[in-house]
Design a protein around this motif. Sequence first.
Motif, PDB file in Angstrom:
ATOM      1  N   PHE A 266     -64.122  -2.288  36.951  1.00 40.76           N
ATOM      2  CA  PHE A 266     -63.694  -1.008  37.182  1.00 40.76           C
ATOM      3  C   PHE A 266     -62.952  -0.287  35.823  1.00 40.76           C
ATOM      4  O   PHE A 266     -62.361   0.790  35.973  1.00 40.76           O
ATOM      5  CB  PHE A 266     -62.738  -0.942  38.482  1.00 40.76           C
ATOM      6  CG  PHE A 266     -63.424  -1.033  39.764  1.00 40.76           C
ATOM      7  CD1 PHE A 266     -63.860   0.022  40.403  1.00 40.76           C
ATOM      8  CD2 PHE A 266     -63.408  -2.255  40.211  1.00 40.76           C
ATOM      9  CE1 PHE A 266     -64.633  -0.047  41.457  1.00 40.76           C
ATOM     10  CE2 PHE A 266     -63.884  -2.367  41.598  1.00 40.76           C
ATOM     11  CZ  PHE A 266     -64.555  -1.193  42.152  1.00 40.76           C
ATOM     12  N   SER A 269     -57.761   0.348  32.947  1.00 41.52           N
ATOM     13  CA  SER A 269     -56.818   1.054  33.796  1.00 41.52           C
ATOM     14  C   SER A 269     -56.597   0.409  35.355  1.00 41.52           C
ATOM     15  O   SER A 269     -55.519   0.273  35.633  1.00 41.52           O
ATOM     16  CB  SER A 269     -57.007   2.602  33.899  1.00 41.52           C
ATOM     17  OG  SER A 269     -56.977   3.037  32.587  1.00 41.52           O
ATOM     18  N   VAL A 270     -57.697   0.293  35.825  1.00 42.22           N
ATOM     19  CA  VAL A 270     -57.696  -0.142  37.072  1.00 42.22           C
ATOM     20  C   VAL A 270     -57.238  -1.727  37.205  1.00 42.22           C
ATOM     21  O   VAL A 270     -56.498  -2.084  38.005  1.00 42.22           O
ATOM     22  CB  VAL A 270     -58.939  -0.064  37.973  1.00 42.22           C
ATOM     23  CG1 VAL A 270     -59.095  -0.955  39.162  1.00 42.22           C
ATOM     24  CG2 VAL A 270     -59.468   1.493  38.045  1.00 42.22           C
ATOM     25  N   SER A 349     -49.693   7.351  33.925  1.00 42.76           N
ATOM     26  CA  SER A 349     -51.163   7.097  33.919  1.00 42.76           C
ATOM     27  C   SER A 349     -51.717   7.187  35.344  1.00 42.76           C
ATOM     28  O   SER A 349     -51.268   6.125  36.472  1.00 42.76           O
ATOM     29  CB  SER A 349     -51.490   5.551  33.428  1.00 42.76           C
ATOM     30  OG  SER A 349     -52.970   5.326  33.652  1.00 42.76           O
ATOM     31  N   GLU A 350     -52.382   8.134  35.910  1.00 44.25           N
ATOM     32  CA  GLU A 350     -52.738   8.401  37.191  1.00 44.25           C
ATOM     33  C   GLU A 350     -53.626   7.226  37.813  1.00 44.25           C
ATOM     34  O   GLU A 350     -53.769   6.827  38.912  1.00 44.25           O
ATOM     35  CB  GLU A 350     -53.332   9.804  37.251  1.00 44.25           C
ATOM     36  CG  GLU A 350     -52.144  10.810  37.251  1.00 44.25           C
ATOM     37  CD  GLU A 350     -50.883  10.630  38.061  1.00 44.25           C
ATOM     38  OE1 GLU A 350     -51.460  10.534  39.279  1.00 44.25           O
ATOM     39  OE2 GLU A 350     -50.108  10.739  37.714  1.00 44.25           O
ATOM     40  N   ALA A 351     -54.412   6.838  36.701  1.00 41.99           N
ATOM     41  CA  ALA A 351     -55.571   5.951  36.952  1.00 41.99           C
ATOM     42  C   ALA A 351     -54.717   4.554  37.495  1.00 41.99           C
ATOM     43  O   ALA A 351     -55.243   3.991  38.509  1.00 41.99           O
ATOM     44  CB  ALA A 351     -56.524   5.537  36.122  1.00 41.99           C
ATOM     45  N   ILE A 352     -53.892   4.288  36.773  1.00 44.23           N
ATOM     46  CA  ILE A 352     -53.231   2.983  37.104  1.00 44.23           C
ATOM     47  C   ILE A 352     -52.188   2.903  38.349  1.00 44.23           C
ATOM     48  O   ILE A 352     -52.269   2.186  39.085  1.00 44.23           O
ATOM     49  CB  ILE A 352     -52.291   2.640  35.994  1.00 44.23           C
ATOM     50  CG1 ILE A 352     -52.922   2.334  34.532  1.00 44.23           C
ATOM     51  CG2 ILE A 352     -51.318   1.456  36.164  1.00 44.23           C
ATOM     52  CD1 ILE A 352     -52.138   1.819  33.424  1.00 44.23           C
ATOM     53  N   LYS A 353     -51.716   4.252  38.593  1.00 40.87           N
ATOM     54  CA  LYS A 353     -50.894   4.502  39.879  1.00 40.87           C
ATOM     55  C   LYS A 353     -51.789   4.409  40.969  1.00 40.87           C
ATOM     56  O   LYS A 353     -51.524   3.903  41.984  1.00 40.87           O
ATOM     57  CB  LYS A 353     -50.131   5.864  39.624  1.00 40.87           C
ATOM     58  CG  LYS A 353     -49.160   5.717  38.645  1.00 40.87           C
ATOM     59  CD  LYS A 353     -48.261   7.128  38.423  1.00 40.87           C
ATOM     60  CE  LYS A 353     -47.001   7.130  37.785  1.00 40.87           C
ATOM     61  NZ  LYS A 353     -46.382   8.386  37.725  1.00 40.87           N
ATOM     62  N   GLU A 354     -52.845   5.185  40.775  1.00 35.64           N
ATOM     63  CA  GLU A 354     -53.713   5.144  42.008  1.00 35.64           C
ATOM     64  C   GLU A 354     -54.311   3.648  42.468  1.00 35.64           C
ATOM     65  O   GLU A 354     -54.251   3.402  43.493  1.00 35.64           O
ATOM     66  CB  GLU A 354     -54.765   6.075  41.894  1.00 35.64           C
ATOM     67  CG  GLU A 354     -55.903   6.266  43.055  1.00 35.64           C
ATOM     68  CD  GLU A 354     -57.015   7.013  42.447  1.00 35.64           C
ATOM     69  OE1 GLU A 354     -57.950   7.285  43.462  1.00 35.64           O
ATOM     70  OE2 GLU A 354     -56.951   7.585  41.648  1.00 35.64           O
ATOM     71  N   ALA A 355     -54.688   3.118  41.383  1.00 37.56           N
ATOM     72  CA  ALA A 355     -55.141   1.451  41.837  1.00 37.56           C
ATOM     73  C   ALA A 355     -53.968   0.661  42.398  1.00 37.56           C
ATOM     74  O   ALA A 355     -54.234   0.106  43.288  1.00 37.56           O
ATOM     75  CB  ALA A 355     -55.662   1.056  40.499  1.00 37.56           C
TER      76      ALA A 355
END
Length: 451
Positions: A266, A269-270, A349-355
């Motif tokens: 993924f 970031s993930v 970082s939205e990608a990091i937060k979402e994961a």
Amino acid sequence: MRQKNDMLSGNVIKSILVFAFPIMLSQLLQYNYAFVDNIIVGRYAGTNELAAVGNVGAINSLIIGAALGLTSGFTIPVAHAFGARDRRAVAKYAGSSIVVAFLIGLVIVIAAHLVSTPLLRLIKTPDEIIKLSAAYINILYFAVPLQMLSNNFTAISRAVGESRKPLYFYTVSVAVNFALDLLFVKHFKWGVEGAAWATMISHATAALLTGIYIFRFNPHVEIKKDDLKLKKAVALEQLKLGIPVSLQFTITSVGSMALQSAVNSFGASVMAGFTAAARVENLTNIPISGFGVSAQTFVGQNYGAKNYERIKKGVRIILIMNALTAVIMSFIYYYAGPWAVSLFMSGESEAIKEAAMGYITAISRCYILVSVLLTLRNSLQGLGFTYANMIAGAGELIGRIMIAFVFTPLIGFSAVCYAGPAAWLLADIPLIIIYLVKKRRVLGGDLTVAK
């Protein structure tokens, strides 16, 4: 051979709490090695560096976890001998465990360096971080003999009922790690290599301090020169107990590597979000693990003393206490986890937060499963039935591999988030069955069959 906290008599709840609390604090301090590395690397080195450090977690569990699993098994006879009030046997098994642990640690150093890069490629480490991961992990492997010694010394202390002194020693080693992390990573700009060197020096500090205590100041362990000679019969007895525990770590780590491979697909970031959330999970897992480690010592000592009724009562109490602890930790992880994850990031970082949030939500819903796993696995280990570790490990392996190779391609990253709960459930089922069988044998006073 009486001690301040007597696990063999008196109030069970008080004995467990007094013994477990220093273990929890010690584990918290030990965990800070990785936690501090991750925070400092993430904030002062960068996202790729954080992903590189997190990427080696599964491989570390495979190699270092397997090594430390041996020391956990080696010291089971020490607890049995202490419960039986056999001072000479305590020294014999303690001395043998030290020698065997160190020799195996030297062998593992060589083997680990040979397989580290192939393993990084096997889990599909992205090209942009593979060199960083290799640089970090290859330095850490030089510390394996030191880790095995410090863990072995600590396990000896706990086997004879002393859980406080290791806490003091790990406090010093963690302070060393934190100071050197800031010096090497923030000021010298050594990146992941600096974090690894800081960790290795702190492990050397822990090994030195715990070793001095065992050889010079622990009143229950009187190791003589003859006890440090390699004796085949004693070493084989300890290996018989230690290898299944080690294999349990190996088996579960293979599953973790398969899962890490799925996460790596993924992107960085993930990977960073998954790493940060997993580090916070490990933090909230400490109280649950502390009760589990206490169960091993409690059961081991009382088995040596033939207090079979006290074993049954103690395991039941620890199960209840650990389940309640798991519920509390679930709430803490869910509500405080996102804030804790932010400590690992130097920017938004939205990608990091979402994961990270996806992982936190899944784990917090199922935390009670791990309390059953750690309590029963350690209780059976305390009785000497270490083969149960391998069976439980196989269940965890099946759970993680199914998620990584079957459900992740179908569902995506959401499946990865539930890999832990699936593994815990498939480990709990055989452990419950095995414990119930052994419990019936406790009632009859026969714990020697199938050992």
